[in-house]
Design an enzyme around this catalytic site. Structure first.
Site, short mmCIF file in Angstrom:
data_model
loop_
_atom_site.label_atom_id
_atom_site.label_comp_id
_atom_site.label_asym_id
_atom_site.label_seq_id
_atom_site.Cartn_x
_atom_site.Cartn_y
_atom_site.Cartn_z
N HIS A 162 -3.21 0.79 8.13
CA HIS A 162 -1.89 1.40 7.97
C HIS A 162 -1.97 2.64 7.07
O HIS A 162 -1.43 3.70 7.41
CB HIS A 162 -0.94 0.35 7.36
CG HIS A 162 0.46 0.82 7.16
ND1 HIS A 162 1.53 0.35 7.91
CD2 HIS A 162 1.00 1.72 6.30
CE1 HIS A 162 2.65 0.95 7.50
NE2 HIS A 162 2.35 1.78 6.52
N GLU A 163 -2.66 2.51 5.93
CA GLU A 163 -2.69 3.63 4.97
C GLU A 163 -3.58 4.77 5.47
O GLU A 163 -3.25 5.94 5.26
CB GLU A 163 -3.16 3.15 3.59
CG GLU A 163 -2.31 2.04 2.96
CD GLU A 163 -0.82 2.28 2.99
OE1 GLU A 163 -0.38 3.44 2.96
OE2 GLU A 163 -0.08 1.28 3.07
N HIS A 181 -1.66 6.82 7.78
CA HIS A 181 -0.78 7.78 7.08
C HIS A 181 -1.52 9.08 6.79
O HIS A 181 -0.96 10.16 6.95
CB HIS A 181 -0.31 7.19 5.74
CG HIS A 181 0.96 6.39 5.82
ND1 HIS A 181 2.14 6.91 6.32
CD2 HIS A 181 1.25 5.12 5.45
CE1 HIS A 181 3.09 5.98 6.26
NE2 HIS A 181 2.58 4.87 5.73
N GLY A 199 0.82 -1.20 0.00
CA GLY A 199 0.00 0.00 0.00
C GLY A 199 0.85 1.25 0.00
O GLY A 199 2.05 1.20 0.30
N CYS A 210 7.07 -0.35 6.60
CA CYS A 210 6.53 0.80 5.87
C CYS A 210 7.57 1.27 4.85
O CYS A 210 8.76 1.35 5.18
CB CYS A 210 6.23 1.92 6.88
SG CYS A 210 5.62 3.43 6.11
N LEU A 211 7.12 1.60 3.66
CA LEU A 211 8.04 2.06 2.62
C LEU A 211 8.73 3.38 3.01
O LEU A 211 9.78 3.70 2.50
CB LEU A 211 7.30 2.25 1.29
CG LEU A 211 6.78 0.96 0.62
CD1 LEU A 211 5.93 1.31 -0.60
CD2 LEU A 211 7.92 0.04 0.23
N GLN A 263 2.88 9.98 1.46
CA GLN A 263 4.20 9.38 1.23
C GLN A 263 4.84 9.84 -0.07
O GLN A 263 6.04 9.65 -0.26
CB GLN A 263 4.09 7.85 1.24
CG GLN A 263 3.74 7.29 2.61
CD GLN A 263 3.60 5.78 2.56
OE1 GLN A 263 2.55 5.27 2.20
NE2 GLN A 263 4.65 5.06 2.91
ZN ZN Z 1 3.49 3.07 5.45
#
Ligand code: ZN
Length: 167
Positions: A131-132, A135, A46, A89-90, A51
């Site tokens: 999670h998203e 963000h 995701g 997480c990216l 981000q």
């Molecule tokens: Zn993340």
């Protein structure tokens, strides 16, 4: 449509609250596609607009073996149960941690065609939605760690070529 840079912790854009999308226009198409392209390139499950430096409530999610989904103004309307999951997480590359997430998540959103969708999720999809959407609210998964818990550094795996070189 393009692969764009992913902002990394501790960049301040990751701590900002994204704004609701009020109308569907061309810029939203571009954001949606950039999210999908960038997520796929990074092999993530995701990606949220924060981000890639955009403070609009748009997320992309892609489960293994499935097509990518884009959700606009996603909102959790109900959740049930608790379970421990390992998460990464990216925007926090090289680390992972164990946190508590819900077992079932119900969310509403608009899809890319501006249709209302109701998502009943469990497993990885439930985790990805939480999670998203976190963000979009400026929350990172590490915020859910209990104080005594620590992030774990992921040891890079050696690929076959490197193993052969070592031998
Ligand atoms: Zn993340």
């Amino acid at each position: 449509m393009a692969i764009v840079p992913i902002y990394e912790f501790p960049h301040e854009v990751l701590r900002k609250k994204a704004r609701k999308v009020k109308k569907l226009d061309k810029s939203l198409d571009r954001i949606s596609q950039d999210l999908v392209d960038t997520m796929q390139n990074a092999q993530g499950v995701g990606l949220a607009a924060n981000q890639i430096g955009i403070l609009k409530r748009v997320i992309a999610i892609q489960l293994p073996e499935e097509d990518p989904r884009v959700y606009i103004n996603p909102e959790i309307v109900d959740k049930e149960g608790e379970r421990e999951v390992t998460e990464a997480c990216l925007s926090v590359p090289g680390y992972r941690g164990t946190i508590t997430r819900s077992i079932l998540v119900k969310a509403k959103a608009w899809d890319r065609q501006w249709r209302d969708v109701l998502i009943k999720a469990e497993g990885l999809l439930a985790q990805a939605l939480e999670h998203e959407i976190d963000h979009l609210n400026g929350i990172l998964y590490m915020d859910h760690l209990n104080q005594h818990e620590k992030l774990e550094k992921i040891e890079p795996e050696l690929d076959q070529e490197e193993v052969e070189e070592l031998n």
